[in-house]
Design an enzyme around this catalytic site. Structure first.
Site, PDB file in Angstrom:
ATOM      1  N   LYS A 116      -4.685   9.757   1.006  1.00 48.26           N
ATOM      2  CA  LYS A 116      -4.364  10.212   2.360  1.00 48.26           C
ATOM      3  C   LYS A 116      -3.309  11.301   2.338  1.00 48.26           C
ATOM      4  O   LYS A 116      -3.372  12.243   3.126  1.00 48.26           O
ATOM      5  CB  LYS A 116      -3.912   9.039   3.232  1.00 48.26           C
ATOM      6  CG  LYS A 116      -5.058   8.090   3.569  1.00 48.26           C
ATOM      7  CD  LYS A 116      -4.687   7.152   4.696  1.00 48.26           C
ATOM      8  CE  LYS A 116      -5.873   6.276   5.080  1.00 48.26           C
ATOM      9  NZ  LYS A 116      -5.537   5.282   6.101  1.00 48.26           N
ATOM     10  N   LYS A 199     -16.481   5.652  -0.363  1.00 48.22           N
ATOM     11  CA  LYS A 199     -16.657   4.524   0.572  1.00 48.22           C
ATOM     12  C   LYS A 199     -16.883   5.020   2.002  1.00 48.22           C
ATOM     13  O   LYS A 199     -16.365   6.079   2.382  1.00 48.22           O
ATOM     14  CB  LYS A 199     -15.475   3.550   0.483  1.00 48.22           C
ATOM     15  CG  LYS A 199     -14.238   4.059   1.125  1.00 48.22           C
ATOM     16  CD  LYS A 199     -13.231   2.956   1.424  1.00 48.22           C
ATOM     17  CE  LYS A 199     -12.107   3.603   2.217  1.00 48.22           C
ATOM     18  NZ  LYS A 199     -11.103   2.788   2.752  1.00 48.22           N
ATOM     19  N   LYS A 202     -13.880   5.288   8.505  1.00 48.04           N
ATOM     20  CA  LYS A 202     -13.799   5.606   9.938  1.00 48.04           C
ATOM     21  C   LYS A 202     -13.506   7.084  10.123  1.00 48.04           C
ATOM     22  O   LYS A 202     -13.836   7.671  11.126  1.00 48.04           O
ATOM     23  CB  LYS A 202     -12.632   4.842  10.581  1.00 48.04           C
ATOM     24  CG  LYS A 202     -12.764   3.358  10.626  1.00 48.04           C
ATOM     25  CD  LYS A 202     -11.534   2.763  11.308  1.00 48.04           C
ATOM     26  CE  LYS A 202     -11.115   1.462  10.697  1.00 48.04           C
ATOM     27  NZ  LYS A 202      -9.962   1.553   9.786  1.00 48.04           N
TER      28      LYS A 202
HETATM   29  P1  TYM Z   1      -8.853  -0.630   7.149  1.00 51.23           P
HETATM   30  O1  TYM Z   1      -8.617  -0.500   8.608  1.00 51.23           O
HETATM   31  O2  TYM Z   1      -8.995   0.623   6.345  1.00 51.23           O
HETATM   32  O3  TYM Z   1     -10.135  -1.504   6.890  1.00 51.23           O
HETATM   33  C1  TYM Z   1     -10.267  -2.771   7.524  1.00 51.23           C
HETATM   34  C2  TYM Z   1     -11.046  -3.725   6.645  1.00 51.23           C
HETATM   35  O4  TYM Z   1     -12.336  -3.191   6.365  1.00 51.23           O
HETATM   36  C3  TYM Z   1     -12.533  -3.113   4.958  1.00 51.23           C
HETATM   37  N1  TYM Z   1     -13.301  -1.902   4.671  1.00 51.23           N
HETATM   38  C4  TYM Z   1     -14.449  -1.886   3.982  1.00 51.23           C
HETATM   39  N2  TYM Z   1     -15.127  -2.870   3.399  1.00 51.23           N
HETATM   40  C5  TYM Z   1     -16.283  -2.527   2.780  1.00 51.23           C
HETATM   41  N3  TYM Z   1     -16.764  -1.256   2.716  1.00 51.23           N
HETATM   42  C6  TYM Z   1     -16.088  -0.235   3.280  1.00 51.23           C
HETATM   43  N4  TYM Z   1     -16.555   0.997   3.220  1.00 51.23           N
HETATM   44  C7  TYM Z   1     -14.861  -0.534   3.953  1.00 51.23           C
HETATM   45  N5  TYM Z   1     -13.962   0.216   4.631  1.00 51.23           N
HETATM   46  C8  TYM Z   1     -13.010  -0.642   5.052  1.00 51.23           C
HETATM   47  C9  TYM Z   1     -11.135  -3.047   4.366  1.00 51.23           C
HETATM   48  O5  TYM Z   1     -11.108  -3.456   3.030  1.00 51.23           O
HETATM   49  C10 TYM Z   1     -10.380  -3.964   5.289  1.00 51.23           C
HETATM   50  O6  TYM Z   1     -10.566  -5.302   4.922  1.00 51.23           O
HETATM   51  N6  TYM Z   1      -4.284  -1.747   5.465  1.00 51.23           N
HETATM   52  C11 TYM Z   1      -5.502  -2.292   6.037  1.00 51.23           C
HETATM   53  C12 TYM Z   1      -5.279  -3.034   7.321  1.00 51.23           C
HETATM   54  C13 TYM Z   1      -4.234  -4.086   7.278  1.00 51.23           C
HETATM   55  C14 TYM Z   1      -4.387  -5.392   6.757  1.00 51.23           C
HETATM   56  C15 TYM Z   1      -3.116  -6.026   6.972  1.00 51.23           C
HETATM   57  C16 TYM Z   1      -5.427  -6.074   6.147  1.00 51.23           C
HETATM   58  C17 TYM Z   1      -2.964  -3.966   7.748  1.00 51.23           C
HETATM   59  N7  TYM Z   1      -2.294  -5.142   7.561  1.00 51.23           N
HETATM   60  C18 TYM Z   1      -2.912  -7.341   6.553  1.00 51.23           C
HETATM   61  C19 TYM Z   1      -5.208  -7.371   5.753  1.00 51.23           C
HETATM   62  C20 TYM Z   1      -3.970  -8.001   5.943  1.00 51.23           C
HETATM   63  C21 TYM Z   1      -6.463  -1.163   6.284  1.00 51.23           C
HETATM   64  O7  TYM Z   1      -6.081  -0.029   6.362  1.00 51.23           O
HETATM   65  O8  TYM Z   1      -7.755  -1.573   6.495  1.00 51.23           O
END
Ligand code: TYM
Length: 337
Positions: A116, A199, A202
């Site tokens: 990022k 991957k 969003k």
């Molecule tokens: P984020 O918002 O990028 O993604 C949310 C969840 O979706 C999963 N994910 C995917 N899984 C499979 N294939 C993909 N292409 C894909 N893209 C995203 C991510 O692994 C995630 O589970 N930092 C985290 C959010 C967060 C969080 C937390 C998670 C903040 N605090 C505490 C767990 C516990 C994030 O940016 O996820």
């Protein structure tokens, strides 16, 4: 009769855009599957979202959308605590203590930060760098044993473990519960339909590679039809040789619950075109009821507010308890009220 206490899980998604099929298969669908076996906390992490610039109105709408999507996908608000991160001041309070116990070197190694920050230009927001420690605070605040996430968040959960163990070493072994990542067997890494070596995200520059939960049937069909496949014509599963085809196979398996082998067997003697059209149908069939329910929920903000108030109240009981415990350990003066 022995009373077994349920373990706690916590997870969240950044409402930086409408959620994707990756978020659904890597996270939400897995949450739904395991929710009845655990004490669950699920949140929309809007404070994480502003580590990259967000339009205020969009952030607000995307946050509502995220919460509505969790419920529409099957998260039961009667048994799980659902809340919005920014409504819980305890997260940033605990984060400060973790900032003082995390190391620059370990944050510098985070793949997501490297990715990022390479896109922000010269001015890299400090929050983008410290973000994994806010995520650690999210998790440690609830004494979560398990963190159900997709593959890409594994490194952040590992960091959370390292910092929790370090703090325990300094302030006493039971300061923090040391969590583990809980990653689904299939669907943990859904790839971009246009660039199947990256991957699904969003914030992809080319949105035709991402399926959003709000996409119409027509958009889903078109995106899968245009999905990049691989050379050759056999339908086999091998992410190195055939990333495009393998991605479609695993999307199907993650939705239908079949094994990868069973999906591959179904396509013996068939062509890529069949795989694309049928994957689109399966995805459409999965998303349609969720879309209808999401729309219904978004039309009744009063009910969503009720759910979020209750979720925040339940979350606060645990969060306050942990924060007091850690404040005491660290040596902050606290008056009992
Ligand atoms: P984020 O918002 O990028 O993604 C949310 C969840 O979706 C999963 N994910 C995917 N899984 C499979 N294939 C993909 N292409 C894909 N893209 C995203 C991510 O692994 C995630 O589970 N930092 C985290 C959010 C967060 C969080 C937390 C998670 C903040 N605090 C505490 C767990 C516990 C994030 O940016 O996820």
């Amino acid at each position: 009769m022995a009373v077994t206490q349920k373990k706690t899980i916590l997870s969240g998604i950044q409402p930086t855009n409408r959620l994707t099929l990756g978020n659904y298969l890597g996270a939400i669908k897995n949450w739904v599957k395991i929710q009845s076996d655990y004490t669950c906390f699920f949140m929309a992490v809007d404070q994480h979202a502003i580590t990259t610039r967000q339009k205020p109105e969009e952030l607000r709408e995307n946050t509502w959308f995220a919460i509505a999507s969790y419920i529409a996908a099957g998260i039961d608000p009667a048994t799980c605590s659902l809340f919005i991160q920014s409504q819980m001041p305890q997260h940033t309070q605990l984060a400060w203590i973790l900032y003082c116990n995390g190391y620059m070197g370990e944050l510098n190694r985070m793949t997501q930060f490297k990715d990022k920050s390479s896109k922000t230009g010269a001015n890299i927001p400090v929050g983008l760098f410290t973000y994994p420690l806010l995520m650690a605070a999210d998790i440690l605040l609830y004494d979560a044993q398990l963190v159900p996430v997709g593959e890409d968040q594994k490194q952040h959960v590992e960091l959370t473990r390292d910092v929790a163990q370090r703090v325990n070493g300094i302030y006493g072994e039971d300061a923090f519960v040391v969590p583990e990542a809980f990653i689904p067997k299939v669907g943990a890494r859904v790839m971009d339909l246009q660039t199947p070596t990256a991957k699904m995200s969003k914030s992809a520059v080319n949105e035709s590679g991402s399926i959003f939960l709000a996409d119409s049937a027509d958009q889903i069909e078109k995106k899968f039809k245009r999905a990049v496949t691989d050379s050759g014509s056999d339908i086999t599963f091998d992410f190195n040789e055939k990333p495009g085809v393998s991605n479609l196979i695993s999307i199907q398996a993650a939705i239908t619950g079949e094994t990868i082998d069973a999906v591959v067997q179904r396509y013996q003697g068939k062509q890529y075109g069949h795989l694309k059209v049928e994957t689109a149908e399966i995805v459409r069939g999965e998303l349609l009821p969720i879309q209808l329910k999401t729309r219904e929920l978004l039309a009744d903000r009063g009910e969503l507010i009720r759910i979020l108030r209750l979720g925040a109240e339940q979350a606060a009981v645990v969060a306050d308890r942990t924060l007091k415990r850690i404040y005491d350990r660290v040596g902050f003066v606290r008056f009992e009220s």
